[in-house]
Design a protein around this motif. Structure first.
Motif, PDB file in Angstrom:
ATOM      1  N   LEU A   1     -50.741 -16.374 -83.555  1.00 35.14           N
ATOM      2  CA  LEU A   1     -50.154 -16.731 -83.071  1.00 35.14           C
ATOM      3  C   LEU A   1     -50.943 -18.283 -82.400  1.00 35.14           C
ATOM      4  O   LEU A   1     -49.880 -18.234 -81.889  1.00 35.14           O
ATOM      5  N   PRO A   2     -52.018 -18.750 -83.308  1.00 39.90           N
ATOM      6  CA  PRO A   2     -51.423 -20.639 -82.994  1.00 39.90           C
ATOM      7  C   PRO A   2     -50.595 -21.340 -82.689  1.00 39.90           C
ATOM      8  O   PRO A   2     -50.174 -22.256 -82.047  1.00 39.90           O
TER       9      PRO A   2
ATOM     10  N   SER B   1     -48.497 -21.931 -80.399  1.00 44.38           N
ATOM     11  CA  SER B   1     -48.972 -23.416 -79.681  1.00 44.38           C
ATOM     12  C   SER B   1     -48.687 -24.311 -80.293  1.00 44.38           C
ATOM     13  O   SER B   1     -48.853 -25.456 -79.687  1.00 44.38           O
TER      14      SER B   1
ATOM     15  N   CYS C   1     -56.909 -21.417 -85.580  1.00 38.81           N
ATOM     16  CA  CYS C   1     -56.949 -20.880 -83.639  1.00 38.81           C
ATOM     17  C   CYS C   1     -58.474 -21.509 -83.410  1.00 38.81           C
ATOM     18  O   CYS C   1     -59.772 -21.063 -82.984  1.00 38.81           O
TER      19      CYS C   1
ATOM     20  N   TRP D   1     -55.025 -16.342 -76.941  1.00 40.14           N
ATOM     21  CA  TRP D   1     -55.030 -16.008 -77.903  1.00 40.14           C
ATOM     22  C   TRP D   1     -56.332 -15.234 -78.028  1.00 40.14           C
ATOM     23  O   TRP D   1     -57.013 -14.463 -78.966  1.00 40.14           O
ATOM     24  N   GLN D   2     -57.919 -15.859 -78.769  1.00 38.09           N
ATOM     25  CA  GLN D   2     -59.259 -15.686 -78.367  1.00 38.09           C
ATOM     26  C   GLN D   2     -59.328 -14.766 -77.401  1.00 38.09           C
ATOM     27  O   GLN D   2     -59.743 -14.067 -77.532  1.00 38.09           O
TER      28      GLN D   2
ATOM     29  N   ILE E   1     -57.304 -12.776 -76.075  1.00 36.78           N
ATOM     30  CA  ILE E   1     -56.956 -11.327 -77.095  1.00 36.78           C
ATOM     31  C   ILE E   1     -57.938 -11.331 -78.026  1.00 36.78           C
ATOM     32  O   ILE E   1     -58.203 -10.132 -78.202  1.00 36.78           O
TER      33      ILE E   1
ATOM     34  N   VAL F   1     -55.179 -12.980 -84.610  1.00 38.87           N
ATOM     35  CA  VAL F   1     -55.923 -14.107 -83.552  1.00 38.87           C
ATOM     36  C   VAL F   1     -55.309 -15.665 -84.484  1.00 38.87           C
ATOM     37  O   VAL F   1     -55.066 -16.595 -83.803  1.00 38.87           O
TER      38      VAL F   1
ATOM     39  N   THR G   1     -55.898  -6.985 -85.367  1.00 38.34           N
ATOM     40  CA  THR G   1     -55.893  -8.348 -84.314  1.00 38.34           C
ATOM     41  C   THR G   1     -56.258  -9.499 -84.381  1.00 38.34           C
ATOM     42  O   THR G   1     -55.899 -10.550 -84.560  1.00 38.34           O
TER      43      THR G   1
ATOM     44  N   ASN H   1     -54.851 -21.985 -77.019  1.00 33.49           N
ATOM     45  CA  ASN H   1     -55.370 -20.984 -77.975  1.00 33.49           C
ATOM     46  C   ASN H   1     -56.304 -20.137 -77.651  1.00 33.49           C
ATOM     47  O   ASN H   1     -56.273 -19.166 -77.770  1.00 33.49           O
TER      48      ASN H   1
END
Lengths: 276, 288
Positions: free
Chosen positions: B161-162, B165, A26, B134-135, B137, B157, B153, B131
């Protein structure tokens, strides 16, 4: 002292695996490896503290920006696992101390990591390139195995060293001894890169002059008699000069090479001599 | 022969795994699957021509040999080079009827790889920017201070979630460009004859590009002008004395050992002087 808290092997493994997998998943320009760090520290914090409030507070320490060479940076994660354990046992470590250590290590470890990566990755890759001649699967397979085995054990070692020895381990890595080591690794790198420049680049000129029926000059032969493969070394130097002294980005240099190639082709300096 | 939908989807998946902030992780994803040499094998497997894949991968690898992830900064990323550039290069080599092991094929591959590589930079910034959502979040969960939420979470994250992206900036571009690739290389063949200026330039660029890769490496190792002598030494080993890379590396290690010993001797003198009161566990201590 029997009730000292200790991070279990399971939580340590979990932190290690989360970090080596998730250090950049991320990624953003703003926070870089911060979320990988938070995700790695989470199981450790979860285990060390009893109340939710303590857990939240401890994890919040690692909200601070983190970015280094992620693979050698495994050592910092191991180190903070050790520090967090000490803090959970009542050692007077505040957020500023931990983050001071983290921030202080990011730069030196990034520099050291880059030269270690260049020193291990490039030779493995070069040998793999050599083995892949003619499209042999041996090359890529060698790289996949050698690189991943070397990195897994390297990172495991770094993590464990960081955890067990704390700050002193990292000091050894960035101290004067390491300067000598880095210097020597870079020496190998420089020489091998020189050898690669001679082996894997093939820049030749097609230019020749015909003075009379039996006397002429083939520029490539003349250059070879002065310094073999002179054009290779010249173009490497030129690109290096443009990137370091003229501060051009690699992409701009590539763009310039397109122009050089076009002009060279028009002048007859370059001619790949191909046809369908 | 073009690229089928299934093949394009597989290439797209590998592009997600391999890119710089990739879903395969740094070591396995970016440094293994993302390397054009390894990518050549994988693309070759997907397209059913392993040999051409590896030859093309090796040629492109040379340009991107120095593409490591420097600790302080982030350079271009390899997803486009490897999983768009290699398939296109294989198609182009087939379309032009080139011998895959020829210099010409390598030159073509290197040029195409680099051309596509600029796209990789765009995709990289796209991924990194998305990203941030998401960060966001993640930060919200951290600010909320509820441990159960945080615990759920943060891994979400960082690990899950990435993918979104990557579907946007790795998967879809790879699939679309690979599917369009066949007609693109067909057009190239029709409009650009091999002995025309455009193709000659393209192949010449292909032979010049590896110099950029090597120069990036030089940028990292050459700190002072005299380092060029070290570089030239290695160059001469290979160019004049005919050493292959493994032999050159062994000779280099030999000199590095000598260098390390000299550096250590230099360190030992002030250290020995300082060791008088410090508890430095130096074996040479009794010498003073």
């Amino acid at each position: 002292m029997a009730d000292l808290k200790k991070v279990s092997q399971g939580a340590r493994n979990s932190a290690f695996l989360r970090w080596i997998y998730g250090n950049l998943t991320c990624f953003s320009q703003e926070h870089m490896q911060t979320f990988g760090y938070l995700a790695a520290m989470l199981p450790v914090v979860d285990e060390l503290y009893d109340t939710d409030a303590e857990k939240v507070q401890a994890l919040s320490t690692y909200r601070t920006f983190f970015n280094t060479e992620p693979q050698i940076g495994t050592m910092v994660v191991g180190l903070t696992v050790g520090l967090e354990e000490a803090r959970a046992n009542g050692e007077p470590l505040d957020d500023d101390t931990i983050n001071g250590i983290r921030a202080g290590l990011m730069g030196p470890l990034a520099g050291l990591g880059d030269s270690i990566i260049v020193g291990t990755f490039i030779p493995i890759l070069l040998i793999a390139l050599g083995l892949s001649t003619g499209g042999s699967v041996l090359g890529p397979l060698f790289y996949v195995i050698a690189w991943n085995v070397a990195m897994y054990f390297g990172m495991k070692f770094a993590f464990d060293q960081g955890y067990e020895l704390g700050g002193s381990a990292v000091e050894a890595l960035v101290g004067p001894q390491s300067a000598a080591l880095r210097d020597s690794i870079v020496l190998v790198g420089t020489m091998v890169i020189g050898a690669v420049a001679a082996t894997w680049i093939n820049i030749t000129t097609a230019l020749s002059f015909q003075f009379s029926a039996d006397s002429g000059l083939v520029l490539q032969d003349t250059l070879d008699s002065i310094f073999p493969k002179f054009l290779n070394i010249f173009f490497v130097w030129l690109c290096w000069y443009l990137m370091t002294k003229r501060k051009m980005s690699p992409t701009v240099v590539m763009g310039l090479l397109v122009i050089v190639a076009l002009v060279g082709v028009l002048l007859g300096f370059f001619d790949p001599g191909l046809s369908y | 022969m073009g690229i089928s939908m299934v093949q394009a989807i597989l290439l797209g998946l590998f592009a997600c795994l391999a890119s710089l902030p990739g879903m395969g992780g740094t070591t396995v994803g970016n440094y293994t699957l993302g390397r054009p040499l390894v990518g050549g094998l994988i693309v070759g497997l997907i397209l059913g021509d392993i040999q051409t894949g590896i030859i093309v991968g090796a040629a492109i690898q040379l340009v991107y040999i120095a593409l490591v992830t420097p600790g302080g900064t982030v350079s271009a990323d390899v997803r486009a080079v490897t999983y768009i550039g290699i398939p296109l290069a294989i198609l182009a080599i087939r379309a032009q009827g080139l011998d895959p092991s020829s210099e010409a094929a390598s030159g073509l591959a290197a040029s195409l790889g680099a051309a596509v590589g600029t796209l990789g930079t765009v995709l990289f910034y796209g991924t990194a920017t998305l990203n941030l959502v998401w960060q966001g979040i993640g930060w919200k969960a951290m600010d909320g201070g509820n441990w159960a939420t945080i615990k759920k979470t943060i891994p979400m994250v960082d690990f899950v979630l990435p993918w979104i992206s990557h579907i946007a900036f790795s998967f879809i571009p790879t699939v679309v460009i690979c599917l369009a690739g066949e007609s693109m290389v067909g057009l190239m063949k029709d409009y650009l004859p091999m002995d025309g200026v455009a193709m000659k330039t393209l192949f010449t660029v292909g032979s010049l590009l590896p110099a950029v890769g090597i120069a990036i490496l030089c940028k990292q190792v050459v700190q002072k002008p005299l380092d060029w002598v070290t570089f030239a030494f290695g160059f001469i080993l290979a160019a004049v004395m005919g050493c292959n890379l493994i032999c050159s590396a062994v000779i280099a290690v030999f000199f590095a050992l000598i260098n390390f010993k000299i550096e250590q001797l230099k360190l030992m003198r002030p250290a020995a002087a300082a060791a008088g009161d410090a508890d430095f566990d130096d074996e040479e201590e009794e010498d003073i």
